[in-house]
Design an enzyme around this catalytic site. Structure first.
Site, PDB file in Angstrom:
ATOM      1  N   ASN A 157      16.664   4.869  19.517  1.00 46.94           N
ATOM      2  CA  ASN A 157      15.240   5.107  19.259  1.00 46.94           C
ATOM      3  C   ASN A 157      14.953   5.211  17.772  1.00 46.94           C
ATOM      4  O   ASN A 157      15.796   5.681  16.999  1.00 46.94           O
ATOM      5  CB  ASN A 157      14.769   6.401  19.929  1.00 46.94           C
ATOM      6  CG  ASN A 157      14.628   6.273  21.420  1.00 46.94           C
ATOM      7  OD1 ASN A 157      15.605   6.440  22.153  1.00 46.94           O
ATOM      8  ND2 ASN A 157      13.432   5.960  21.886  1.00 46.94           N
ATOM      9  N   TRP A 202      12.548   7.216  15.215  1.00 44.76           N
ATOM     10  CA  TRP A 202      11.622   8.331  15.070  1.00 44.76           C
ATOM     11  C   TRP A 202      11.502   8.728  13.603  1.00 44.76           C
ATOM     12  O   TRP A 202      12.452   8.583  12.827  1.00 44.76           O
ATOM     13  CB  TRP A 202      12.017   9.537  15.924  1.00 44.76           C
ATOM     14  CG  TRP A 202      13.271  10.269  15.523  1.00 44.76           C
ATOM     15  CD1 TRP A 202      14.518  10.131  16.047  1.00 44.76           C
ATOM     16  CD2 TRP A 202      13.386  11.272  14.490  1.00 44.76           C
ATOM     17  NE1 TRP A 202      15.401  10.971  15.421  1.00 44.76           N
ATOM     18  CE2 TRP A 202      14.733  11.679  14.462  1.00 44.76           C
ATOM     19  CE3 TRP A 202      12.475  11.857  13.605  1.00 44.76           C
ATOM     20  CZ2 TRP A 202      15.212  12.642  13.566  1.00 44.76           C
ATOM     21  CZ3 TRP A 202      12.941  12.813  12.704  1.00 44.76           C
ATOM     22  CH2 TRP A 202      14.299  13.203  12.699  1.00 44.76           C
ATOM     23  N   SER A 257      22.677   5.405  18.586  1.00 40.49           N
ATOM     24  CA  SER A 257      21.459   5.793  19.302  1.00 40.49           C
ATOM     25  C   SER A 257      20.529   4.591  19.348  1.00 40.49           C
ATOM     26  O   SER A 257      20.817   3.558  18.731  1.00 40.49           O
ATOM     27  CB  SER A 257      20.775   6.989  18.626  1.00 40.49           C
ATOM     28  OG  SER A 257      20.270   6.627  17.347  1.00 40.49           O
ATOM     29  N   THR A 311      27.803   8.546  12.577  1.00 39.34           N
ATOM     30  CA  THR A 311      28.816   9.603  12.533  1.00 39.34           C
ATOM     31  C   THR A 311      29.577   9.490  11.219  1.00 39.34           C
ATOM     32  O   THR A 311      30.073   8.425  10.874  1.00 39.34           O
ATOM     33  CB  THR A 311      29.787   9.484  13.721  1.00 39.34           C
ATOM     34  OG1 THR A 311      29.102   9.812  14.922  1.00 39.34           O
ATOM     35  CG2 THR A 311      30.973  10.420  13.562  1.00 39.34           C
ATOM     36  N   TYR A 350      19.134  18.389  20.801  1.00 42.61           N
ATOM     37  CA  TYR A 350      20.181  18.537  19.803  1.00 42.61           C
ATOM     38  C   TYR A 350      20.957  19.811  20.078  1.00 42.61           C
ATOM     39  O   TYR A 350      20.540  20.651  20.878  1.00 42.61           O
ATOM     40  CB  TYR A 350      19.577  18.588  18.394  1.00 42.61           C
ATOM     41  CG  TYR A 350      19.139  17.259  17.870  1.00 42.61           C
ATOM     42  CD1 TYR A 350      20.059  16.332  17.401  1.00 42.61           C
ATOM     43  CD2 TYR A 350      17.796  16.910  17.870  1.00 42.61           C
ATOM     44  CE1 TYR A 350      19.655  15.105  16.930  1.00 42.61           C
ATOM     45  CE2 TYR A 350      17.383  15.684  17.389  1.00 42.61           C
ATOM     46  CZ  TYR A 350      18.322  14.786  16.918  1.00 42.61           C
ATOM     47  OH  TYR A 350      17.920  13.571  16.456  1.00 42.61           O
ATOM     48  N   ASP A 366      30.222   3.792  15.269  1.00 43.47           N
ATOM     49  CA  ASP A 366      28.996   4.576  15.103  1.00 43.47           C
ATOM     50  C   ASP A 366      28.713   4.847  13.636  1.00 43.47           C
ATOM     51  O   ASP A 366      29.346   5.691  13.013  1.00 43.47           O
ATOM     52  CB  ASP A 366      29.132   5.892  15.882  1.00 43.47           C
ATOM     53  CG  ASP A 366      27.873   6.737  15.822  1.00 43.47           C
ATOM     54  OD1 ASP A 366      26.873   6.280  15.248  1.00 43.47           O
ATOM     55  OD2 ASP A 366      27.891   7.853  16.359  1.00 43.47           O
ATOM     56  N   ASP A 395      21.404   3.967  12.719  1.00 50.50           N
ATOM     57  CA  ASP A 395      22.395   4.630  13.570  1.00 50.50           C
ATOM     58  C   ASP A 395      22.778   3.751  14.758  1.00 50.50           C
ATOM     59  O   ASP A 395      21.979   3.575  15.686  1.00 50.50           O
ATOM     60  CB  ASP A 395      21.802   5.955  14.046  1.00 50.50           C
ATOM     61  CG  ASP A 395      22.737   6.734  14.948  1.00 50.50           C
ATOM     62  OD1 ASP A 395      23.953   6.465  14.926  1.00 50.50           O
ATOM     63  OD2 ASP A 395      22.243   7.611  15.684  1.00 50.50           O
TER      64      ASP A 395
END
Length: 415
Positions: free
Chosen positions: A89, A91, A87, A272, A129, A269, A84
């Site tokens: 991070n 996880w 963003s 998206t 979120y 992005d 992505d």
């Protein structure tokens, strides 16, 4: 001269080896219209005008996402993650998540006790979120991307995932590839460490997304360089205007001769799925392409009229990037199983244009962190002329130099 030729050949092999290819996968199914409200909620939390650096905003589009494999720990634990660029991070779900957490239970989970290279961090982690908080904690371990082992990478282990946001996702977690500035807790993103630890030669990555690919052939992400066989013509680069997201300035957006915006802020992005439009001009864009509201937040067109809709032109860096109606109208499955034709433009709930996979699927996109710029060129799959075999450093050194030096050596020997 032969020694020189051999030396260049060695350089070529090294350069080509430095280009790391990560195959991408995408769900092989049509979008479901019932998931669109979830998509909108996540998009708006991601690009909220109330953005605060310390709160993470990530994205998941359930039916049209591009993801790939990584491993974490020793021995390796396997995960599929969405790469992505919106963003910063990494996880993945944790083995300690609650039995009632469907999103967590239905995906691969990280077990710290099973990894000999795990290191505790102890810091809590949370992401806001649209449908709730994704909560967990930070840890440190080896993260491997297609053979590149990142040592001591800090990432988040999710113990609680919100609502239904990730229940139906095909991937387990998210690997953010934007700037560290928007990383939760200022965690160093994996791509930064790839470069800092000498695992790639240049801080550049690029995405080639197949729009008509199968679930196992979604395209390719390259790390440490670009692959010029994936695009046609020349790359157009524009500088990053704000280092956080991959944000840049577009000259204009034109629909059917109407100048929709001038000097507009855009973001590339990969997280998206569709194309997000500034709220202030959202309805103007839908009107310009002839889409009608269905009263539930989506804009539709008569499927029989799709081929008659206007071209949408994004003028970026002095180059026109066109999207036809075949590219910005997507088929969705209604709740009753029927197929509808929906506009790929959605309300960003901000003043930004978010160029998601609908755009990146048509235009090969380069993210150059070394020179803080974004590059675009027509993806090779969308041209009848095919892709060029030269252009990136890997191909220049891997193909042209050995041939030139070889002929030059023969010329010297002959004379």
């Amino acid at each position: 001269m032969l020694k020189l030729a051999l030396a260049f050949l060695c350089l070529a092999l090294v350069a080509d080896a430095a280009l790391i290819r990560v195959p991408l996968t995408k769900p092989n199914k049509r979008r479901s219209i019932k998931n669109l409200s979830t998509q909108r909620a996540v998009l708006r939390s991601k690009y909220s005008t109330n953005f605060v650096v310390s709160s993470e905003q990530l994205n998941n589009f359930l039916d049209d996402s591009y993801y790939g494999p990584i491993t974490i720990g020793t021995p390796p634990q396997n995960f599929q993650v969405l790469f992505d660029t919106g963003s910063s991070n990494l996880w993945v779900p944790g083995a300690s998540c609650a039995p009632t957490d469907s999103a967590c239970q239905d995906h691969n989970t990280y077990n710290a006790s099973a990894s000999s290279t795990y290191q505790a961090n102890g810091e809590r982690f949370a992401i806001q979120y649209g449908s709730g908080n994704l909560a967990g904690y930070l840890v440190e371990d080896i993260v491997n991307l297609n053979g590149l082992a990142i040592e001591a990478q800090v990432f988040a282990v999710a113990t609680s995932e919100p609502g239904n946001t990730f229940v139906n996702s095909e991937f387990d977690g998210i690997l953010g590839m934007a700037y560290q500035k928007i990383a939760v807790d200022n965690v160093v993103p994996p791509f930064y460490n790839l470069y800092k630890q000498g695992l790639i030669e240049t801080p550049v990555f690029a995405f080639y997304l197949t729009r008509n690919g199968s679930s196992t052939q979604g395209g390719e992400m390259t790390l440490g360089g670009i692959d010029s066989s994936h695009y046609v013509g020349e790359l157009t680069y524009v500088p990053v205007s704000i280092e956080g997201y991959w944000q840049f300035t577009m000259d204009s957006v034109i629909i059917n001769g109407l100048n929709i915006c001038v000097e507009c802020a855009g973001i590339a992005d990969t997280g998206t799925s569709l194309l997000a439009v500034p709220t202030s001009i959202y309805e103007s864009v839908q009107n310009a392409i002839g889409a009608q509201s269905d009263g539930e937040g989506d804009y539709m067109v008569d499927c029989s009229l799709t081929n008659t809709l206007p071209i949408v032109t994004f003028n970026i860096g002095g180059t026109a990037f066109n999207l036809s109606s075949a590219e910005y109208i997507v088929e969705v499955e209604a709740n009753n199983g029927s197929v509808l034709c929906m506009s790929a433009f959605e309300d960003a709930d901000t003043n930004l244009w978010i160029l998601g996979d609908v755009f990146i699927g048509q235009y090969y996109t380069v993210f150059d962190m070394g020179q803080n710029r974004v590059g675009f060129a027509l993806a090779a799959q969308n041209s009848t002329t095919g892709g060029s075999s030269i252009g990136s450093s890997s191909y220049i050194f891997g193909i042209i130099v050995p041939i030139v030096v070889g002929f030059y050596g023969l010329w010297l020997n002959k004379n």
